[in-house]
Design a protein around this motif. Structure first.
Motif, mmCIF file in Angstrom:
data_model
loop_
_atom_site.group_PDB
_atom_site.id
_atom_site.type_symbol
_atom_site.label_atom_id
_atom_site.label_comp_id
_atom_site.label_asym_id
_atom_site.label_seq_id
_atom_site.Cartn_x
_atom_site.Cartn_y
_atom_site.Cartn_z
ATOM 1 N N ALA A 290 -9.236 -8.282 -5.842
ATOM 2 C CA ALA A 290 -9.687 -7.061 -6.519
ATOM 3 C C ALA A 290 -10.534 -7.363 -7.751
ATOM 4 N N ALA B 37 -3.549 -2.725 1.211
ATOM 5 C CA ALA B 37 -3.609 -4.184 1.081
ATOM 6 C C ALA B 37 -2.311 -4.723 0.505
ATOM 7 N N TYR B 38 -1.741 -4.024 -0.467
ATOM 8 C CA TYR B 38 -0.472 -4.467 -1.044
ATOM 9 C C TYR B 38 0.637 -4.526 0.007
ATOM 10 N N PRO C 231 -8.868 -5.162 -0.343
ATOM 11 C CA PRO C 231 -9.000 -5.199 -1.810
ATOM 12 C C PRO C 231 -10.433 -5.363 -2.275
ATOM 13 N N ALA D 31 -11.793 -1.955 -2.122
ATOM 14 C CA ALA D 31 -11.257 -1.219 -3.272
ATOM 15 C C ALA D 31 -12.049 -1.547 -4.527
ATOM 16 N N GLY E 6 1.399 -2.295 -9.440
ATOM 17 C CA GLY E 6 1.228 -2.866 -8.110
ATOM 18 C C GLY E 6 2.554 -3.216 -7.464
ATOM 19 N N VAL F 283 -4.012 -10.023 -3.194
ATOM 20 C CA VAL F 283 -4.628 -8.705 -3.369
ATOM 21 C C VAL F 283 -5.206 -8.557 -4.774
ATOM 22 N N CYS G 258 -7.332 1.809 -0.034
ATOM 23 C CA CYS G 258 -7.583 0.425 0.382
ATOM 24 C C CYS G 258 -6.657 -0.537 -0.353
ATOM 25 N N LEU G 259 -6.525 -0.342 -1.663
ATOM 26 C CA LEU G 259 -5.702 -1.254 -2.461
ATOM 27 C C LEU G 259 -4.234 -1.138 -2.090
#
Length: 293
Positions: free
Chosen positions: A101, A88-89, A153, A156, A19, A97, A84-85
């Motif tokens: 998740a 979001a990051y 998230p 995701a 991440g 985030v 999506c993830l």
């Protein structure tokens, strides 16, 4: 058991570091390019697992049309989850985030009813409600700090849960490595198609960026391989609580790399998410001996 615990903690830490690499790369590269790279390197842990178990020949196993359709749905779900993830990051605090998740187990529980015909009783529905209350507390809809990006998230987690639930439709004689390999084909294909349609090819600007792209694939691959190995060494119900080490990991890495400490936003919602997840794990451990309630 000790080796299994250490392995799953190392796997979760690998995902957290992945991440960090994603967060840094989104400053100069599109999420589509990052997603394709992640999926391309995703073949490595699958091939390592099949080679280690001496089952490479199983890749020649024929699938019927329904099984290929499920693989396509899983591949598409993973590709959408990554987009999506990763977005979001680039828009939210790192720890926020990662914490949102963790709503994935609640989606898995809820989706198992329509997709698998599972019976979800009082305890697990209570856990789902408790976990979603924690998600809402962190998102804080209606507050001044609320952002539509905080939905990403959670979406995701929904897509990842869809992929995890669909894999249970396969018959027990299908190897997990073969299912994952063929699903990965669609993940690579979908992410490449999205990249060509909406993204742009940005040349890698430096050796540092090249190292980050390599780390993205290796860390993600190590995380997947670690989870597979750990869950084969011990019972999932005993190991699953250790996945929540990802929350303190994300808090530390967010503070260390990005000078973020969104404690006011995370608490007390994070406690509700953890409690809901542990309740689901507890109930799953008891389900073999207790009837659904």
């Amino acid at each position: 058991m000790t080796r299994a615990i250490l392995t799953i903690i190392a796997a979760i830490f690998s995902f957290s570091l992945m991440g960090v690499a994603v967060r840094i790369l989104t400053a100069d590269y599109s999420i589509f390019q990052i997603s394709f790279t992640r999926n391309f390197f995703g073949f490595l842990p699958i091939l390592l697992l099949l080679a280690y178990s001496k089952q490479m020949g199983a890749l020649k196993t024929p699938f019927n049309r329904q099984e290929w359709m499920i693989c396509a749905l899983r591949g598409g779900s993973v590709s959408l989850a990554q987009l999506c993830l990763f977005m979001a990051y680039s828009k939210l605090e790192f720890a926020t985030v990662a914490t949102l998740a963790f709503s994935g187990p609640f989606f898995v529980t809820a989706l198992s009813v329509p997709l698998l015909g599972a019976v979800v009783g009082f305890w697990r529905w209570s856990a789902v409600i408790l976990g979603f209350c924690g998600v809402v507390m962190i998102m804080q809809p209606g507050a001044s700090i609320f952002s539509l990006f905080s939905i990403l998230p959670v979406l995701a987690a929904l897509c990842y849960a869809m992929s995890s639930t669909l894999v249970k439709i396969f018959s027990a004689d299908r190897l997990s490595g073969v299912i994952q390999f063929r699903s990965q084909i669609f993940s690579v294909g979908f992410s490449l198609l999205l990249w060509l349609s909406f993204g742009e090819m940005v040349p890698i600007a430096s050796a540092f960026d090249l190292g980050l792209f390599l780390a993205l694939g290796l860390l993600g691959g190590a995380g997947v391989l670690g989870l597979v190995v750990a869950y084969r060494m011990s019972q999932p119900s005993l190991l699953a609580p250790f996945e929540y080490f990802g929350i303190p990991f994300s808090m530390f890495l967010g503070w260390w790399f990005f000078a973020e400490a969104p404690l006011d936003r995370l608490f007390p919602g994070v406690l509700a998410i953890i409690a809901g997840g542990l309740l689901i794990i507890w109930r799953q451990a008891r389900i073999q001996t207790d009837p659904p309630q």
